[in-house]
Design an enzyme around this catalytic site. Structure first.
Site, PDB file in Angstrom:
ATOM      1  N   GLY A 256       0.560  -1.305  -0.021  1.00  0.00           N
ATOM      2  CA  GLY A 256       0.024   0.002  -0.073  1.00  0.00           C
ATOM      3  C   GLY A 256       0.924   1.224  -0.206  1.00  0.00           C
ATOM      4  O   GLY A 256       0.429   2.314  -0.235  1.00  0.00           O
ATOM      5  N   HIS A 257       2.090   1.290   0.254  1.00  0.00           N
ATOM      6  CA  HIS A 257       2.977   2.395  -0.007  1.00  0.00           C
ATOM      7  C   HIS A 257       4.260   2.071  -0.679  1.00  0.00           C
ATOM      8  O   HIS A 257       5.506   2.045  -0.172  1.00  0.00           O
ATOM      9  CB  HIS A 257       3.336   2.573   1.492  1.00  0.00           C
ATOM     10  CG  HIS A 257       3.830   3.851   2.103  1.00  0.00           C
ATOM     11  ND1 HIS A 257       5.141   4.480   1.686  1.00  0.00           N
ATOM     12  CD2 HIS A 257       3.390   5.207   2.255  1.00  0.00           C
ATOM     13  CE1 HIS A 257       5.390   5.535   2.443  1.00  0.00           C
ATOM     14  NE2 HIS A 257       4.209   6.045   2.708  1.00  0.00           N
ATOM     15  N   PHE A 258       4.300   2.170  -2.010  1.00  0.00           N
ATOM     16  CA  PHE A 258       3.220   2.483  -2.708  1.00  0.00           C
ATOM     17  C   PHE A 258       3.164   1.287  -3.718  1.00  0.00           C
ATOM     18  O   PHE A 258       4.147   0.922  -4.063  1.00  0.00           O
ATOM     19  CB  PHE A 258       3.345   3.753  -3.597  1.00  0.00           C
ATOM     20  CG  PHE A 258       3.441   5.022  -2.700  1.00  0.00           C
ATOM     21  CD1 PHE A 258       2.215   5.462  -2.269  1.00  0.00           C
ATOM     22  CD2 PHE A 258       4.691   5.588  -2.270  1.00  0.00           C
ATOM     23  CE1 PHE A 258       2.492   6.736  -1.372  1.00  0.00           C
ATOM     24  CE2 PHE A 258       4.793   6.614  -1.270  1.00  0.00           C
ATOM     25  CZ  PHE A 258       3.561   7.326  -0.914  1.00  0.00           C
TER      26      PHE A 258
END
Length: 144
Positions: free
Chosen positions: A47-49
């Site tokens: 999620g990052h990234f």
């Protein structure tokens, strides 16, 4: 050298939040040097990234604080029990100089600036291949 099993005796963090793999140097009352091997399997990277994974800066600071907590307990000469906790009291003068990505090895260095009762002030840096990635000053409160 302090391995992961001994690190786990001094700080309560566990996967996925244990962010120090090894302590390579420790001068009681002065400084600590630890390592964090950053792998693509870290739970925050999806999620990052998704298309360009970068380790969140707050987790780099957390890794510095975890290494510093080992130094604090070693300096204090105590092994914490299950009720002991280390909390952030402040984080100041943070600078992010380069992204930390999968495959990097973070070298976490923290030195004691001051100790007043249960409040410890540290100055820390995180480097990758000798290049400064992050620097910060932070204070931690130890609850026993």
């Amino acid at each position: 050298m302090i391995d992961i099993n001994e690190i786990k005796r001094y700080i309560p963090h566990r996967y996925p939040f244990l962010l120090v793999d090894r302590i390579t140097e420790l001068e009681v009352g002065k400084r600590v040097v630890g390592l964090k091997n950053v792998t693509v399997n870290e739970p925050f990277f999806p999620g990052h990234f998704p298309h360009s994974p970068v380790m969140p800066g707050v987790l780099i600071i957390e890794a510095l604080a975890q290494a510093a907590a080992v130094l604090a307990f070693k300096t204090d000469g105590t092994v914490p029990d299950e009720n002991a906790m280390v909390y952030f009291a402040s984080v100041d003068n943070v600078r992010f100089k380069r992204p930390v990505v999968p495959g990097d090895q973070l070298v976490l260095e923290a030195e004691i600036v001051r100790v007043m009762r249960n409040i410890w002030k540290f100055k820390g840096t995180a480097k990758v291949a000798g290049e400064l990635a992050t620097e910060a000053e932070f204070m931690c409160a130890i609850k026993r």
